[in-house]
Enzyme design. Structure first.
Site, PDB file in Angstrom:
ATOM      1  N   TYR A  89      -0.031  -0.295  13.701  1.00  0.00           N
ATOM      2  CA  TYR A  89       0.626   0.323  12.539  1.00  0.00           C
ATOM      3  C   TYR A  89       1.187   1.719  12.838  1.00  0.00           C
ATOM      4  O   TYR A  89       1.138   2.608  11.989  1.00  0.00           O
ATOM      5  CB  TYR A  89      -0.330   0.449  11.340  1.00  0.00           C
ATOM      6  CG  TYR A  89      -1.041  -0.822  10.961  1.00  0.00           C
ATOM      7  CD1 TYR A  89      -0.315  -1.971  10.653  1.00  0.00           C
ATOM      8  CD2 TYR A  89      -2.426  -0.861  10.897  1.00  0.00           C
ATOM      9  CE1 TYR A  89      -0.962  -3.141  10.304  1.00  0.00           C
ATOM     10  CE2 TYR A  89      -3.086  -2.028  10.540  1.00  0.00           C
ATOM     11  CZ  TYR A  89      -2.347  -3.168  10.246  1.00  0.00           C
ATOM     12  OH  TYR A  89      -2.990  -4.317   9.905  1.00  0.00           O
ATOM     13  N   GLU A 115       5.924  20.146 -13.763  1.00  0.00           N
ATOM     14  CA  GLU A 115       7.141  20.907 -13.976  1.00  0.00           C
ATOM     15  C   GLU A 115       8.248  19.904 -14.273  1.00  0.00           C
ATOM     16  O   GLU A 115       8.870  19.361 -13.371  1.00  0.00           O
ATOM     17  CB  GLU A 115       7.492  21.740 -12.730  1.00  0.00           C
ATOM     18  CG  GLU A 115       8.591  22.733 -13.036  1.00  0.00           C
ATOM     19  CD  GLU A 115       9.437  23.129 -11.830  1.00  0.00           C
ATOM     20  OE1 GLU A 115      10.052  24.194 -11.877  1.00  0.00           O
ATOM     21  OE2 GLU A 115       9.491  22.369 -10.841  1.00  0.00           O
ATOM     22  N   TRP A 161       0.234   9.571  12.849  1.00  0.00           N
ATOM     23  CA  TRP A 161       1.013   8.403  12.451  1.00  0.00           C
ATOM     24  C   TRP A 161       2.463   8.717  12.786  1.00  0.00           C
ATOM     25  O   TRP A 161       3.043   9.643  12.224  1.00  0.00           O
ATOM     26  CB  TRP A 161       0.851   8.125  10.960  1.00  0.00           C
ATOM     27  CG  TRP A 161       1.672   6.976  10.488  1.00  0.00           C
ATOM     28  CD1 TRP A 161       1.506   5.660  10.812  1.00  0.00           C
ATOM     29  CD2 TRP A 161       2.802   7.030   9.614  1.00  0.00           C
ATOM     30  NE1 TRP A 161       2.463   4.890  10.198  1.00  0.00           N
ATOM     31  CE2 TRP A 161       3.275   5.705   9.445  1.00  0.00           C
ATOM     32  CE3 TRP A 161       3.463   8.059   8.950  1.00  0.00           C
ATOM     33  CZ2 TRP A 161       4.366   5.378   8.651  1.00  0.00           C
ATOM     34  CZ3 TRP A 161       4.558   7.732   8.160  1.00  0.00           C
ATOM     35  CH2 TRP A 161       5.001   6.405   8.007  1.00  0.00           C
ATOM     36  N   VAL A 201       2.701   7.420   3.620  1.00  0.00           N
ATOM     37  CA  VAL A 201       3.110   8.602   2.862  1.00  0.00           C
ATOM     38  C   VAL A 201       2.120   8.824   1.718  1.00  0.00           C
ATOM     39  O   VAL A 201       1.690   9.938   1.451  1.00  0.00           O
ATOM     40  CB  VAL A 201       4.557   8.459   2.334  1.00  0.00           C
ATOM     41  CG1 VAL A 201       4.904   9.572   1.362  1.00  0.00           C
ATOM     42  CG2 VAL A 201       5.531   8.450   3.501  1.00  0.00           C
ATOM     43  N   LEU A 202       1.741   7.712   1.082  1.00  0.00           N
ATOM     44  CA  LEU A 202       0.716   7.795   0.033  1.00  0.00           C
ATOM     45  C   LEU A 202      -0.561   8.388   0.587  1.00  0.00           C
ATOM     46  O   LEU A 202      -1.175   9.265  -0.010  1.00  0.00           O
ATOM     47  CB  LEU A 202       0.381   6.404  -0.480  1.00  0.00           C
ATOM     48  CG  LEU A 202       1.122   5.879  -1.688  1.00  0.00           C
ATOM     49  CD1 LEU A 202       0.411   4.645  -2.217  1.00  0.00           C
ATOM     50  CD2 LEU A 202       1.179   6.944  -2.766  1.00  0.00           C
ATOM     51  N   ASP A 222       5.185  20.711  -8.545  1.00  0.00           N
ATOM     52  CA  ASP A 222       6.539  21.255  -8.546  1.00  0.00           C
ATOM     53  C   ASP A 222       7.582  20.128  -8.546  1.00  0.00           C
ATOM     54  O   ASP A 222       7.368  19.078  -7.959  1.00  0.00           O
ATOM     55  CB  ASP A 222       6.733  22.123  -7.298  1.00  0.00           C
ATOM     56  CG  ASP A 222       8.130  22.689  -7.234  1.00  0.00           C
ATOM     57  OD1 ASP A 222       8.458  23.508  -8.096  1.00  0.00           O
ATOM     58  OD2 ASP A 222       8.906  22.284  -6.342  1.00  0.00           O
TER      59      ASP A 222
END
Ligand SMILES: *[C@@H]1O[C@H](CO)[C@@H](O)[C@H](O)[C@H]1NC(C)=O
Ligand SMILES: *[C@@H]1O[C@H](CO)[C@@H](O)[C@H](O)[C@H]1NC(C)=O
Ligand SMILES: *[C@@H]1O[C@H](CO)[C@@H](O)[C@H](O)[C@H]1NC(C)=O
Ligand SMILES: CC(=O)N[C@H]1CO[C@H](CO)[C@@H](O)[C@@H]1O
Ligand SMILES: CC(=O)N[C@H]1CO[C@H](CO)[C@@H](O)[C@@H]1O
Length: 711
Positions: free
Chosen positions: A144, A421, A116, A343-344, A366
Site C-alpha cells: 500500500y 469558520e 506513505w 489522507v484520512l 480554518d
C-alpha cells in the site's frame, strides 16, 4: 434638570454615547430563582399579553421551510466509519497513526522510520548521521505504498541518530516529522513531558482570546512560546477570557502567511521555541483555568515542495487531488483528497496528535466554507436558499471528513470544542453528527466584523441603521451556536486597519493621553469602541472572540515582514506597552471596560442563554434588548440625549446600573450616579418585539443604557 420621586435627579447635558447597566437588588433573587425553575415569569402567568416573551421567535434568515434531513450524508458517513473500523480495528488506533508513522524509537533504542509515499520509486534517508550520503540508507518498500527503514542502535546502545540533528529525506522531506526548521529537519526523539494540570471544564460561556504567539509582544521581533506564557497568559486571565485560541502553531515556512500555509502538520512552529515550550504554555493556561484551542488548517496545504507536503512522493497527487481539483485557485495552495484512506489517517491522526501530545482542548477549523463546496465559495454570495447548500456543488468528501473529525473528537473527548469558520451558513453545521449534522459546536459569525467595518467606512453617524445592525447580529439559525466578534484578524491586516484606528486614526498618535481633555474624535472613538464591543458581545452569539489587542483598541494594522516592507517587524507585534500605567494613555480605559464586560458576563451568563427579544428605535437610534435577565439599552445617537426614556421592563421592581460605559474609569464622562435606583411603574409599554409589557421604567437620559431587571 429632572426631578422624580422614584430616582435621583441627574442633570444631563447632551451626551454622545454611553451605556449603562442596571442591577436589581438582591431582594429579588428568590423570585428570580423560582422563576428560573419554572422557566416562566410570574407576569406571563397572569398576563397573557406578554406571552410572547416566553417563546420568542428568533429571527431566521431563511425564507424557505427546512429541508428534510439529509440522510445521504449520514449514510455515507456511517459507511466510511464502519469500513474504517473493519479495516483498522478501531478508529482509536487508526487516528493514532503517529505512533506508527514518522520516526518511532523502540525501547531498545532502535529507530523505525515509516512513510506513505505510493508514487515514490525509492526513498533514502540522509543527514548528519550519515554525512549526507543520499544513497547509503534506503527505505524498503512495503504494501500500500508504505516505506520502512530500520536503524539498529549504535554499539553503545544509543539511537543511531541523535536528538535534534539535521535530517532530510532524499528528494522528499519527512512528513510525520515532529520538529522542523526551515529547509532542514531535526529528528525529535520524543521526550514526553508530563503535564501537571488537568484540562479545565468546558466553559458554558465561551470568551475567546485569539492570539498569534509571534506577534504577542511589543518588541520588533518574533516573540516566543515562553514569552507568551509569562507575559500574555496572565493578561488573558486578568481580562476574564476563559479560552485562548492559538493561530499559526502548525509549522509554516512563510511567516507572512499568518500560519495559513502549513508545511508540516505535525510540527509545532519552531520559530517560537521548542515543543516543550508549547507544552508548557498549554499546561500553564490549564493551570489558570483557560481552555486552549488550536487554529487547525485542514482545508488546504502549502504548495511548497522543498519543505511541504506537495509532491511528497514525487507525484502531483499523493495527499492531494491531481488536476484542478487539487489546487485552490485563490490561495495558490494544494487541496487534500479527503477520500483517500491515507489522507484520512494523516489528518485525523493530526487532530489526535494535538489533543494528546500537546493537550489542546479543541479546534477552530480554518477555511470550512472553502472545503464544503467545489466552488470554494469564490465569487459566491449566499442568500440562504437551500439549493445553495444541497446539490452537485457541495463537496461530499469534505463533508464526510468533517463529520468524521467531529465524531472522533467528541467521542474521545466529550469536552472538546470545535468551531467552524464558515461564511456560507451551511445548514446542520452545528447539529450533532448523530442527528445528521456536521457536528461542530460553534460557527464563526463572520458577517458581524464585516458589518462594523462597513458602517465605519461608509456611513455617517446619523446614517447608522439600528434595525440593520440588530439584524446582522442576530441573523443566525435558531439553535446554532455562534462565536461573534467585532474585529477580525483579517481586517487588521495591511491595507485595512484595526477597529480603533478606523475610529480615531492618526489622532491616536497624539491625543490618547488621559492627562488632556478628549478631542471630539477621541471621544467618539472611545465611546463607540466600547459600545461596538459590548453590543457584539451581548447580542451577536453564544461565544465572544477578541483578536489580541482589540481589547484595548490597538492602533494601526498588522503587516508581517516581507520584501515589500524591508522585512520589518514594526507592524508584526502587539503594543502591550501602551497599557503601561506610566504612559497615562486611554488604552487602559478601553482595557478596563473589556475586563468588566467579561466580569459582568461571568456573573449573568448571557452568552449561555437566549435573547428574549429586541426593540430598536431608528429616530432615537436606540437599541433595547433583554438577555439572561439583563436589560441592555444602547443609544447610538450622535447628539441626542433623552430624559426619562421609557422602556418596557420585565417584572416590577427595582433596577440598578450594573455596567456603565460612561463611567470615568472607562474613559466616559461619569454623568450617571450608579447608586441610583430605578423603579418600574404600572404603565404598559411596548417592549421587545413590539409586544405590550405590563411594566415600564424610565431610564437614563437618552443615553445608551444597559439595564438588569429583576427577572
Ligand atoms: C529492538 O526492538 C524491536 C522491537 O521492539 C525489534 O524489532 C528489534 O529487532 C530490536 N533490535 C535489537 C538490536 O535488539
Ligand atoms: C554513500 O554510501 C554508499 C553506500 O554505503 C557508498 O557506496 C558511497 O561511496 C557513499 N558515498 C559517499 C560520497 O560517501
Ligand atoms: C517578551 O516580552 C517582553 C514584555 O512584553 C518584551 O519586552 C520582550 O522583548 C519579549 N521578548 C521576546 C523574545 O519576545
Ligand atoms: C477581572 C475579573 O473579575 N475577571 C473575571 C472574568 O471572568 C472570569 C471567569 O472566566 C472570572 O474568574 C474573573 O474574575
Ligand atoms: C487636546 C489636544 O492635545 N489636542 C491635540 C491633538 O493632536 C494635535 C496634533 O495632531 C494637536 O495639535 C492638538 O493640540
Amino acid at each position: 434638570m429632572h426631578s422624580n420621586s422614584q430616582w435621583r435627579p441627574l442633570f444631563f447635558p447632551p451626551v454622545r454615547f454611553v451605556i449603562y447597566l442596571f442591577l436589581c437588588y438582591l431582594g429579588f433573587i428568590a423570585t428570580v430563582l423560582w422563576r428560573r425553575l419554572r422557566g416562566v415569569s410570574t407576569h406571563t402567568l397572569t398576563n397573557p399579553v406578554s406571552l410572547s416573551l416566553v417563546s420568542p421567535s428568533l429571527p431566521l434568515s431563511l425564507p424557505s421551510p427546512p429541508p428534510p434531513p439529509p440522510p445521504r450524508r449520514y449514510q455515507l458517513f456511517t459507511e466510511r466509519l464502519s469500513k474504517l473500523e473493519e479495516a483498522e480495528g478501531s478508529f482509536d488506533d487508526f487516528t493514532r497513526s503517529y505512533m506508527f508513522y514518522g520516526v518511532q524509537r523502540q525501547a531498545n533504542n532502535s529507530l523505525m522510520f515509516r512513510e506513505w509515499a505510493p508514487g515514490a520509486q525509492a526513498l533514502f534517508l540522509t543527514g548528519d548521521f550519515n554525512d549526507w550520503n543520499s544513497t547509503s540508507h534506503p527505505y524498503t518498500k512495503k504494501e500500500y505504498g508504505k516505506w520502512e527503514l530500520y536503524l539498529p542502535p549504535k554499539s553503545n546502545k544509543s539511537p543511531a541518530i541523535e536528538h535534534e540533528t539535521k535530517l532530510k529525506q532524499v528528494t522528499r522531506l519527512e512528513v510525520w516529522v515532529l520538529l522542523v526548521t526551515r529547509q532542514k529537519v531535526w529528528v525529535l526523539l520524543v521526550t514526553r513531558q508530563e503535564h501537571q494540570h488537568t484540562r479545565p471544564k468546558r466553559p458554558r460561556s465561551l470568551r475567546i482570546y485569539e492570539a498569534h504567539v509571534g506577534i504577542a509582544s511589543p518588541a520588533e521581533e518574533i516573540a516566543t512560546y515562553t514569552n507568551f506564557t509569562l507575559n500574555v497568559l496572565p493578561k488573558i486571565k486578568d481580562l476574564g477570557y476563559n479560552c485562548v485560541q492559538l493561530m499559526a502553531i502548525m509549522e509554516h515556512a512563510y511567516y507572512g502567511s499568518f500560519g495559513y500555509q502549513v508545511t508540516n502538520f505535525f510540527a509545532a512552529s519552531s520559530r517560537f521555541g521548542t515543543p516543550e515550550d508549547l507544552k508548557r504554555l498549554v499546561d500553564t493556561a490549564h493551570s489558570l483555568g483557560i481552555t486552549v484551542l488550536l487554529d487547525v488548517v485542514h482545508s488546504h496545504a502549502s504548495s511548497n515542495t522543498a519543505d511541504g507536503l506537495n509532491k511528497f512522493d514525487g507525484t502531483e497527487s499523493c495527499f492531494f487531488h491531481s488536476g484542478a481539483r487539487g489546487q485552490h485557485p485563490q490561495w495558490g495552495s494544494r487541496l487534500f483528497n479527503y477520500q483517500s484512506w491515507e489522507v484520512l489517517r494523516f489528518l485525523l491522526s493530526n487532530l489526535r496528535w494535538w489533543m494528546e501530545e500537546y493537550r489542546f482542548d479543541g479546534f477552530r477549523f480554518d477555511g470550512v466554507s472553502s472545503m464544503l463546496y467545489h466552488h470554494h465559495g469564490i465569487a459566491m454570495s449566499f442568500s440562504g436558499g437551500y439549493s445553495e447548500y444541497f446539490g452537485m456543488q457541495v463537496d461530499e468528501d469534505s463533508i464526510i471528513h468533517l463529520m468524521l473529525s467531529n465524531h472522533i473528537l467528541h467521542a474521545l473527548y466529550p469536552d472538546c470544542i470545535t468551531i467552524a469558520e464558515d461564511v456560507s451558513g451551511m445548514p446542520g453545521l452545528c447539529k450533532s453528527v448523530k442527528n445528521g449534522g456536521l457536528g461542530f459546536d460553534y460557527r464563526l459569525n463572520m458577517a458581524v466584523p464585516d458589518k462594523w467595518i462597513q458602517i465605519l467606512k461608509e456611513l455617517k453617524d446619523e446614517e447608522w441603521d439600528m434595525g440593520n445592525i440588530v439584524y446582522t447580529l442576530t441573523n443566525r439559525r435558531k439553535g446554532e451556536a455562534c462565536i461573534c466578534y467585532a474585529e477580525s484578524h483579517d481586517q487588521a491586516l495591511v491595507g485595512d486597519k484595526s477597529l480603533a484606528f478606523w475610529l480615531m486614526d492618526k489622532e491616536m498618535y497624539t491625543n490618547m493621553s488621559s492627562l488632556i481633555p478628549m478631542t471630539p474624535v477621541i471621544d467618539r472613538g472611545i465611546q463607540l469602541h466600547k459600545m461596538i464591543r459590548l453590543l457584539t458581545h451581548a447580542l451577536g452569539g453564544e461565544g465572544y472572540l477578541n483578536f489580541m489587542g482589540n481589547e484595548f483598541g490597538h492602533p494601526e494594522w498588522l503587516d508581517f515582514p516581507r520584501k515589500g516592507n524591508g522585512e520589518s517587524y514594526k507592524y508584526a507585534r502587539r503594543q502591550y506597552n501602551l497599557l503601561d500605567p506610566d504612559n497615562n494613555l486611554r488604552y487602559t480605559q478601553l482595557y478596563a471596560f473589556d475586563r468588566d464586560m467579561n466580569l459582568t458576563e461571568d456573573k449573568y451568563g448571557w452568552l449561555a442563554s437566549q435573547k428574549v427579544g429586541d426593540k430598536t428605535n431608528e429616530k432615537d437610534k436606540v437599541i433595547v434588548f433583554e438577555r439572561a435577565n439583563v436589560m441592555f439599552v444602547f443609544n447610538f445617537h450622535p447628539s441626542n440625549s433623552y430624559s426619562d426614556y421609557r422602556i418596557a421592563a420585565g417584572p416590577s421592581g427595582k433596577y440598578r446600573i450594573k455596567l456603565d460605559s460612561d463611567a470615568e474609569q472607562y474613559g466616559g464622562h461619569g454623568r450617571l450616579d450608579t447608586d441610583t435606583e430605578f423603579f418600574t411603574e404600572q404603565e404598559p409599554f411596548k417592549g421587545v418585539n413590539d409586544q405590550w409589557q405590563p411594566h415600564s421604567l424610565k431610564v437614563g437620559y437618552g443615553t445608551a443604557v444597559w439595564v438588569l431587571g429583576p427577572r
